[in-house]
Enzyme design. Structure first.
Site, PDB file in Angstrom:
ATOM      1  N   GLY A 253     -46.802  94.127  31.969  1.00  0.00           N
ATOM      2  CA  GLY A 253     -47.894  94.037  30.991  1.00  0.00           C
ATOM      3  C   GLY A 253     -48.849  95.203  31.007  1.00  0.00           C
ATOM      4  N   ARG A 336     -61.778  93.173  48.906  1.00  0.00           N
ATOM      5  CA  ARG A 336     -61.677  92.988  47.458  1.00  0.00           C
ATOM      6  C   ARG A 336     -62.544  91.817  47.012  1.00  0.00           C
ATOM      7  NH1 ARG A 336     -58.959  94.351  43.094  1.00  0.00           N
ATOM      8  NH2 ARG A 336     -59.125  92.284  42.218  1.00  0.00           N
ATOM      9  N   GLU A 486     -42.065  88.658  41.896  1.00  0.00           N
ATOM     10  CA  GLU A 486     -42.061  89.721  42.889  1.00  0.00           C
ATOM     11  C   GLU A 486     -40.945  89.484  43.892  1.00  0.00           C
ATOM     12  OE1 GLU A 486     -45.201  90.268  45.984  1.00  0.00           O
ATOM     13  OE2 GLU A 486     -43.316  90.995  46.795  1.00  0.00           O
ATOM     14  N   HIS A 515     -47.477  98.208  44.531  1.00  0.00           N
ATOM     15  CA  HIS A 515     -48.681  98.377  45.344  1.00  0.00           C
ATOM     16  C   HIS A 515     -48.793  99.753  45.978  1.00  0.00           C
ATOM     17  CE1 HIS A 515     -48.500  94.028  45.036  1.00  0.00           C
ATOM     18  NE2 HIS A 515     -49.809  94.116  45.088  1.00  0.00           N
ATOM     19  N   CYS A 547     -44.886  93.762  39.344  1.00  0.00           N
ATOM     20  CA  CYS A 547     -46.141  93.276  38.747  1.00  0.00           C
ATOM     21  C   CYS A 547     -46.652  94.329  37.769  1.00  0.00           C
ATOM     22  CB  CYS A 547     -47.164  92.991  39.859  1.00  0.00           C
ATOM     23  SG  CYS A 547     -48.619  92.063  39.307  1.00  0.00           S
TER      24      CYS A 547
HETATM   25  N1  GLN Z   1     -49.886  90.967  32.793  1.00  0.00           N
HETATM   26  C1  GLN Z   1     -50.652  91.224  33.959  1.00  0.00           C
HETATM   27  C2  GLN Z   1     -50.584  92.709  34.299  1.00  0.00           C
HETATM   28  O1  GLN Z   1     -49.588  93.286  34.106  1.00  0.00           O
HETATM   29  C3  GLN Z   1     -50.176  90.421  35.138  1.00  0.00           C
HETATM   30  C4  GLN Z   1     -51.053  90.616  36.354  1.00  0.00           C
HETATM   31  C5  GLN Z   1     -50.732  89.701  37.517  1.00  0.00           C
HETATM   32  O2  GLN Z   1     -49.655  89.185  37.633  1.00  0.00           O
HETATM   33  N2  GLN Z   1     -51.648  89.502  38.402  1.00  0.00           N
HETATM   34  O3  GLN Z   1     -51.526  93.302  34.771  1.00  0.00           O
HETATM   35 ZN    ZN Z   2     -48.062  89.944  39.078  1.00  0.00          ZN
END
Ligand code: GLN
Ligand code: ZN
Length: 585
Positions: A253, A336, A486, A515, A547
């Protein structure tokens, strides 16, 4: 027992520094413990009696009643109980505690931000006060690290809403007021009356109730939680409608939130950038992300989420019933911090939230543009939630509004819609016995948010950093057409569970860790994909990172995605060759 010895040394040092009491947190007593653990408790605490410091054993979140008899036999001088989350445990503890023990009553909610019903609490404490006298302590239910520091830092909050809230500092004041009310009722009268007034105002406020929402919630039917056809049938029409290659490539995303995006947002917030100019800037970022994805050769594109500061806040800001603080920071993990929004009233979507942006993004490309939404469970989990109705009801309200957004996206010609649920698993209660009830409503509200569309519209969901194996039936019950998860850091081990369970729908196991700025090689990703193919048939696999990419920079993102697309293409060729071999053999 070794831990016990270490704790005893720490307590000893506390005593040398003049502490009379030492608190040991044992929230583990709130979950179902195996017999060895329960026995270890006795051994571990045995030595603690000699440290010369009185031990307060603190439990919270869940009831620890089943350990009352054992704890009462330990050398502890008192216990702390969470009487907000688990008030029913008081009777067991009352019966078990020895005559000299202190009872610390956690009666002010340390996990939420609402002012307490002080009068009601005083009432409920009268019996305990009579029984325990000076040995009754009044406390928040748990550590106050879950709530922001003080309401004093909030200048822009609606005055009514502000009067309904209590952050950490205000909660300490509530604790003091309760103690005063028990000792000297007359002295606390004015404060109790003020609390009562605030509570009544909140209860009767027109800002909390929305008749339209109430009506919708009452009209929810079982059919609304079901797609029109079962997955196999939907899958067939989606394949036809979308025409994607084997092992389609996509992303989760977000694309890099560059300095230029953050500067534009800050300038807009400060009033230095006009709305139209800000919109233009965001559109330029979207156009850039689309162009780059086309160049990379990805199959299913995203708009990149440039306009979103945060995946919950962005939607909350457009929904009624949500409020935002200026400084309501709480620790998320390590260093965080997050600033959760507050759901204070019925959740209502006055107008579409993402349709214009997604339609614009789709207009820039011939490829499929995936719409991007945050799911009802995550919207709930990452907010402070009203406490005047069940969480499941608030989640249902969220689901109904998201459902409308999903349908509006479909009407605008968006053929794939992703509903993110990264917080799905963290909503699980601590006690296994409470899991089924949560999983039941959580999967249901997700399905309600997703099921308003036709068969050929493909629904994706995304979850990250989760253990899935113990909730796979529920993941399947969500019935998303595609789930991206993930898996790269566990070298696809996570997928074994999906394979063993025979997860029926499509899966995108993340092939690289977002990450780190490290750029993964094509071969490494191809190997992971081949592993995945051993567990899940290639026809049901997608290729994507773990992610979203918002924390990454463009150079590493482009390099990594180039390799990822390459890995998918190489494997497609290899699988096709294998098929040819099989036919000729
Ligand atoms: N769509 C969100 C992104 O890509 C998903 C974030 C997440 O899974 N925490 O940032
Ligand atoms: Zn994610």
């Amino acid at each position: 027992p070794k831990r016990g010895i270490r704790s005893s040394r720490i307590l000893e040092r506390r005593r040398q520094r003049g502490s009379e009491w030492g608190q040991l947190d044992e929230p583990a007593l709130g979950v179902e413990l195996p017999a060895e653990w329960r026995e270890a408790l006795s051994a571990a605490y045995d030595g603690l009696g000699n440290a010369g410091v009185k031990v307060l054993l603190a439990t919270y979140v869940e009831s620890s009643a089943e350990h009352a008899a054992r704890v009462a036999s330990l050398p502890v001088a008192g216990v702390h109980l969470d009487l907000v989350r688990a008030p029913q445990q008081i009777d067991a503890w009352r019966a078990a505690l020895p005559a000299h023990a202190v009872l610390s009553a956690g009666v002010i909610d340390g996990r939420n931000i609402w002012r307490a019903d002080l009068g009601g609490i005083v009432e409920s404490l009268q019996g305990l006060h009579a029984e325990f006298g000076e040995r009754l302590w009044i406390a928040p239910s748990c550590s106050l690290l879950y709530v922001p520091v003080s309401l004093d830092a909030e200048q822009k909050l609606d005055a009514d809403l502000k009067s309904w809230l209590a952050f950490a500092t205000e909660k300490l004041d509530e604790v003091a007021t309760l103690a005063l009310a028990l000792r000297e009722p007359a002295a606390a009268k004015a404060k109790l009356a003020a609390a009562r007034l605030a509570l009544d105002a909140r209860r009767h406020s027109g800002a909390v109730v929305n008749a339209l929402v109430q009506k919708r919630v009452a009209a929810v039917s079982a059919a609304m939680a079901q797609r029109q056809s079962p997955f196999a049938e939907r899958n067939r029409v989606q394949r036809e409608a979308l025409g994607l290659p084997l092992l389609p490539t996509t992303t989760i995303g977000s694309f890099p939130q560059t300095a230029s995006i953050r500067q534009a947002r800050a300038a807009y917030k400060r009033g230095e950038l006009r709305a139209l100019d800000y919109l233009q800037r965001m559109r330029a970022e979207i156009a850039l992300a689309v162009r780059k994805q086309e160049e990379l050769g990805l199959d299913v594109l995203v708009h990149g989420e440039a306009e979103r500061n945060d995946m919950v806040e962005y939607f909350g800001e457009q929904l009624w019933g949500y409020a935002f603080t200026e400084n309501g920071w709480v620790q998320s993990y390590g260093s965080r911090c997050v600033k959760p929004p507050i759901i204070y009233g019925d959740v209502y979507r006055p107008e579409p939230m993402t349709v214009e942006t997604t339609r614009y993004a789709q207009s820039l490309t011939q490829r499929v543009m995936k719409g991007m939404l945050t799911g009802p469970v995550t919207m709930l989990q990452w907010s402070f939630v009203r406490d005047d109705q069940p969480r499941a009801t608030t989640a249902l309200q969220l689901a109904l509004e998201i459902r409308d957004e999903v349908v509006d996206l479909e009407k605008a010609g968006i053929r794939i819609i992703q509903i993110d649920e990264p917080a799905f698993r963290e909503g699980l209660p601590l006690r296994r016995a409470d899991w089924p009830a949560y999983l039941e409503w959580a999967t249901r509200v997700f399905r309600i948010s997703a099921a308003g569309v036709a068969d050929q519209t493909q629904i994706h969901t995304h979850m990250c950093y989760s253990e899935f194996n113990d909730i796979l039936p529920s993941i399947a019950a969500m019935d998303a057409d595609v789930i991206t998860i993930e898996t790269s850091r566990s070298a696809m081990k996570l997928l074994d569970g999906f394979g063993a369970f025979a997860y029926p729908n499509e899966i995108g196991p993340g092939v690289y860790d977002i990450h780190s700025p490290r750029v993964p090689g094509t071969e490494a990703m191809q190997r992971l994909l081949e592993r995945a193919c051993e567990v899940i048939p290639a026809e049901r696999l997608w290729v994507n990172p773990d992610c979203g990419l918002k924390t990454r920079g463009w150079p590493e993102t482009e390099a990594a995605l180039t390799n990822m697309v390459q890995a998918a293409k190489a494997l497609r060729v290899k699988l096709a060759a294998r098929q040819v071999d099989e036919i000729t053999a």
